[in-house]
Design a protein around this motif. Structure first.
Motif, PDB file in Angstrom:
ATOM      1  N   GLU A   1      21.054  -6.851  -0.919  1.00 24.00           N
ATOM      2  CA  GLU A   1      21.810  -5.930  -1.764  1.00 24.00           C
ATOM      3  C   GLU A   1      21.130  -5.747  -3.124  1.00 24.00           C
ATOM      4  OE1 GLU A   1      26.364  -6.148  -0.105  1.00 24.00           O
ATOM      5  OE2 GLU A   1      25.849  -7.407  -1.825  1.00 24.00           O
ATOM      6  N   ARG A   2      20.476  -6.779  -3.613  1.00 16.23           N
ATOM      7  CA  ARG A   2      19.738  -6.633  -4.863  1.00 16.23           C
ATOM      8  C   ARG A   2      18.547  -5.705  -4.655  1.00 16.23           C
ATOM      9  NH1 ARG A   2      18.458 -11.369  -5.471  1.00 16.23           N
ATOM     10  NH2 ARG A   2      20.089 -12.069  -6.896  1.00 16.23           N
ATOM     11  N   ALA A   3      17.825  -5.911  -3.541  1.00 18.53           N
ATOM     12  CA  ALA A   3      16.618  -5.124  -3.281  1.00 18.53           C
ATOM     13  C   ALA A   3      16.926  -3.628  -3.125  1.00 18.53           C
ATOM     14  CB  ALA A   3      15.913  -5.647  -2.033  1.00 18.53           C
ATOM     15  N   CYS A   4      18.070  -3.292  -2.542  1.00 20.27           N
ATOM     16  CA  CYS A   4      18.408  -1.879  -2.325  1.00 20.27           C
ATOM     17  C   CYS A   4      19.099  -1.257  -3.543  1.00 20.27           C
ATOM     18  CB  CYS A   4      19.269  -1.709  -1.085  1.00 20.27           C
ATOM     19  SG  CYS A   4      20.963  -2.306  -1.259  1.00 20.27           S
ATOM     20  N   GLY A   5      19.307  -2.061  -4.590  1.00 24.23           N
ATOM     21  CA  GLY A   5      19.895  -1.527  -5.816  1.00 24.23           C
ATOM     22  C   GLY A   5      21.402  -1.560  -5.880  1.00 24.23           C
ATOM     23  N   MET A   6      22.048  -2.144  -4.853  1.00 26.50           N
ATOM     24  CA  MET A   6      23.509  -2.164  -4.822  1.00 26.50           C
ATOM     25  C   MET A   6      24.077  -3.024  -5.950  1.00 26.50           C
ATOM     26  SD  MET A   6      26.042  -3.136  -1.658  1.00 26.50           S
ATOM     27  CE  MET A   6      27.813  -3.214  -1.892  1.00 26.50           C
ATOM     28  N   LEU A   7      23.443  -4.162  -6.212  1.00 27.19           N
ATOM     29  CA  LEU A   7      23.941  -5.028  -7.279  1.00 27.19           C
ATOM     30  C   LEU A   7      23.839  -4.343  -8.633  1.00 27.19           C
ATOM     31  CD1 LEU A   7      22.641  -8.602  -6.344  1.00 27.19           C
ATOM     32  CD2 LEU A   7      24.796  -7.489  -5.759  1.00 27.19           C
ATOM     33  N   ARG A   8      22.737  -3.638  -8.861  1.00 24.76           N
ATOM     34  CA  ARG A   8      22.561  -2.924 -10.124  1.00 24.76           C
ATOM     35  C   ARG A   8      23.632  -1.837 -10.283  1.00 24.76           C
ATOM     36  NH1 ARG A   8      17.943  -1.246  -9.170  1.00 24.76           N
ATOM     37  NH2 ARG A   8      16.741  -2.997  -9.992  1.00 24.76           N
ATOM     38  N   ALA A   9      23.935  -1.154  -9.167  1.00 24.03           N
ATOM     39  CA  ALA A   9      24.960  -0.103  -9.214  1.00 24.03           C
ATOM     40  C   ALA A   9      26.344  -0.691  -9.471  1.00 24.03           C
ATOM     41  CB  ALA A   9      24.955   0.676  -7.902  1.00 24.03           C
ATOM     42  N   LEU A  10      26.643  -1.819  -8.826  1.00 30.20           N
ATOM     43  CA  LEU A  10      27.936  -2.464  -9.045  1.00 30.20           C
ATOM     44  C   LEU A  10      28.074  -2.952 -10.473  1.00 30.20           C
ATOM     45  CD1 LEU A  10      28.327  -4.532  -5.735  1.00 30.20           C
ATOM     46  CD2 LEU A  10      29.670  -2.540  -6.427  1.00 30.20           C
ATOM     47  N   ARG A  11      26.978  -3.369 -11.049  1.00 27.20           N
ATOM     48  CA  ARG A  11      26.993  -3.871 -12.425  1.00 27.20           C
ATOM     49  C   ARG A  11      27.389  -2.777 -13.417  1.00 27.20           C
ATOM     50  NH1 ARG A  11      27.916  -8.780 -14.438  1.00 27.20           N
ATOM     51  NH2 ARG A  11      26.578  -9.340 -16.196  1.00 27.20           N
ATOM     52  N   ARG A  12      27.131  -1.525 -13.052  1.00 27.92           N
ATOM     53  CA  ARG A  12      27.451  -0.404 -13.946  1.00 27.92           C
ATOM     54  C   ARG A  12      28.915   0.033 -13.830  1.00 27.92           C
ATOM     55  NH1 ARG A  12      22.500   1.996 -11.672  1.00 27.92           N
ATOM     56  NH2 ARG A  12      20.735   1.456 -13.010  1.00 27.92           N
ATOM     57  N   THR A  13      29.617  -0.488 -12.839  1.00 29.42           N
ATOM     58  CA  THR A  13      31.027  -0.141 -12.654  1.00 29.42           C
ATOM     59  C   THR A  13      31.906  -1.081 -13.483  1.00 29.42           C
ATOM     60  OG1 THR A  13      31.401  -1.640 -10.790  1.00 29.42           O
ATOM     61  CG2 THR A  13      30.466   0.527 -10.296  1.00 29.42           C
ATOM     62  N   PRO A  14      33.206  -0.790 -13.580  1.00 26.33           N
ATOM     63  CA  PRO A  14      34.113  -1.690 -14.317  1.00 26.33           C
ATOM     64  C   PRO A  14      34.308  -3.046 -13.640  1.00 26.33           C
ATOM     65  CG  PRO A  14      35.062   0.514 -14.100  1.00 26.33           C
ATOM     66  CD  PRO A  14      33.878   0.469 -13.203  1.00 26.33           C
ATOM     67  N   MET A  15      33.817  -3.206 -12.413  1.00 21.73           N
ATOM     68  CA  MET A  15      34.004  -4.446 -11.682  1.00 21.73           C
ATOM     69  C   MET A  15      33.332  -5.612 -12.394  1.00 21.73           C
ATOM     70  SD  MET A  15      32.577  -5.569  -7.957  1.00 21.73           S
ATOM     71  CE  MET A  15      31.009  -5.926  -8.754  1.00 21.73           C
ATOM     72  N   ARG A  16      34.024  -6.733 -12.469  1.00 22.23           N
ATOM     73  CA  ARG A  16      33.469  -7.929 -13.076  1.00 22.23           C
ATOM     74  C   ARG A  16      32.621  -8.686 -12.050  1.00 22.23           C
ATOM     75  NH1 ARG A  16      38.626 -10.445 -16.451  1.00 22.23           N
ATOM     76  NH2 ARG A  16      38.928  -8.641 -17.844  1.00 22.23           N
ATOM     77  N   SER A  17      31.713  -9.511 -12.572  1.00 21.12           N
ATOM     78  CA  SER A  17      30.835 -10.271 -11.675  1.00 21.12           C
ATOM     79  C   SER A  17      31.633 -11.210 -10.783  1.00 21.12           C
ATOM     80  CB  SER A  17      29.814 -11.071 -12.493  1.00 21.12           C
ATOM     81  OG  SER A  17      30.470 -11.952 -13.393  1.00 21.12           O
ATOM     82  N   GLY A  18      32.746 -11.745 -11.324  1.00 24.51           N
ATOM     83  CA  GLY A  18      33.581 -12.635 -10.519  1.00 24.51           C
ATOM     84  C   GLY A  18      34.193 -11.947  -9.323  1.00 24.51           C
ATOM     85  N   SER A  19      34.434 -10.650  -9.428  1.00 21.42           N
ATOM     86  CA  SER A  19      35.009  -9.901  -8.310  1.00 21.42           C
ATOM     87  C   SER A  19      34.016  -9.809  -7.155  1.00 21.42           C
ATOM     88  CB  SER A  19      35.414  -8.499  -8.766  1.00 21.42           C
ATOM     89  OG  SER A  19      36.392  -8.558  -9.769  1.00 21.42           O
ATOM     90  N   TYR A  20      32.747  -9.610  -7.482  1.00 21.07           N
ATOM     91  CA  TYR A  20      31.717  -9.551  -6.444  1.00 21.07           C
ATOM     92  C   TYR A  20      31.597 -10.891  -5.738  1.00 21.07           C
ATOM     93  CZ  TYR A  20      27.113  -9.346  -4.284  1.00 21.07           C
ATOM     94  OH  TYR A  20      26.069  -9.406  -3.388  1.00 21.07           O
TER      95      TYR A  20
END
Length: 257
Positions: free
Chosen positions: A86-105
């Motif tokens: 998920e990091r390699a495909c950019g999903m983590l970076r995209a999630l980081r830009r949302t209001p979602m907190r890291s703990g939610s992931y």
């Protein structure tokens, strides 16, 4: 649990169930080990009495062994590689830009891993009971609780490894190496008591193997007893807590630029 976390859990489960490694770990591995042992020892051996503990069948020991092994495989192999992908495909970076907190992931990953372990245990237990019949007595709640403790320890390790800045290939190599070392050193799926007479030196190795200690803990919980390995398991839980703290500080969301 917020709607965003629930949605993320559904997405993670759908992605995981399309992964061949996940299907092998959750569905294939327990039955593959049972089939391999049956071919090597004989198809009647699972129903025989477990020599080290009168009144307990070999299949009962193997069922607990596979519950712990699958939990470790999901936590280390699946989690490590999934987060790296998920990091390699950019999903983590995209999630980081949302209001979602890291703990939610992290919570979504933990729930998904738990669901996979519970599904695997349910399937393997139902199949073995259908073939060999239920045991004289067993404690499903204690078995599930012990398996979840193993899942937490393994998931914490997998999240720590997956949180490192490395490519998916590097993550797969590291995850497979970690799991294989644990699996081979725990008795290769065979109840480790069976190695006492065949290879005493190998039995001594299992005494110091974390997966073997966890599997003993799960097996005794299955029987409604507290394993002598509980101090080692408690130490592993504390280690998992420390791994959680380290992960929170070192988790890499962006990956290599």
């Amino acid at each position: 649990m917020t709607g965003m976390v629930r949605s993320l859990i559904r997405v993670e489960l759908m992605l995981l169930m399309r992964t061949p490694v996940v299907l092998f770990v959750v569905v294939g591995m327990p039955f593959a080990v049972l089939l391999l042992l049956s071919l090597m020892i004989g198809f009647s051996f699972p129903a025989l009495e477990f020599g080290a503990m009168p009144g307990v069948r070999v299949i009962d020991r193997l069922l607990a062994e596979m519950a712990g092994t699958v939990a470790v495989a999901v936590g280390i192999m699946v989690c490590t590689t999934h987060v790296a992908d998920e990091r390699a495909c950019g999903m983590l970076r995209a999630l980081r830009r949302t209001p979602m907190r890291s703990g939610s992931y992290i919570a979504a990953q933990a729930v998904a891993a738990t669901a996979l372990v519970v599904a695997s245990m349910t399937l393997f237990t139902a199949a073995t009971f259908a073939i060999y019949g239920p045991p004289r007595s067993w404690h499903p709640l204690a078995l599930t609780g012990a398996a979840l403790i193993v899942t937490y320890c393994a998931f914490s390790t997998g999240l720590l490894l997956g949180g490192r800045r490395m490519s998916p290939v590097e993550a797969r190599v590291m995850a497979w190496c970690c799991f294989l070392l644990l699996f081979l050193g725990s008795g290769i799926g065979v109840p480790r008591e069976g190695w006492k007479e065949v290879a005493p030196w190998f039995y001594e190795i299992t005494v110091y193997n974390p997966l073997a200690q966890l599997n003993d803990f799960v097996f005794h919980a299955y029987l409604g007893r507290l394993s002598d390995t509980w101090p080692a398991v408690a130490g592993l839980v504390v280690t998992a807590l420390i791994a959680n703290i380290a992960t929170r500080r070192t988790f890499d969301w962006a990956g290599r630029s």
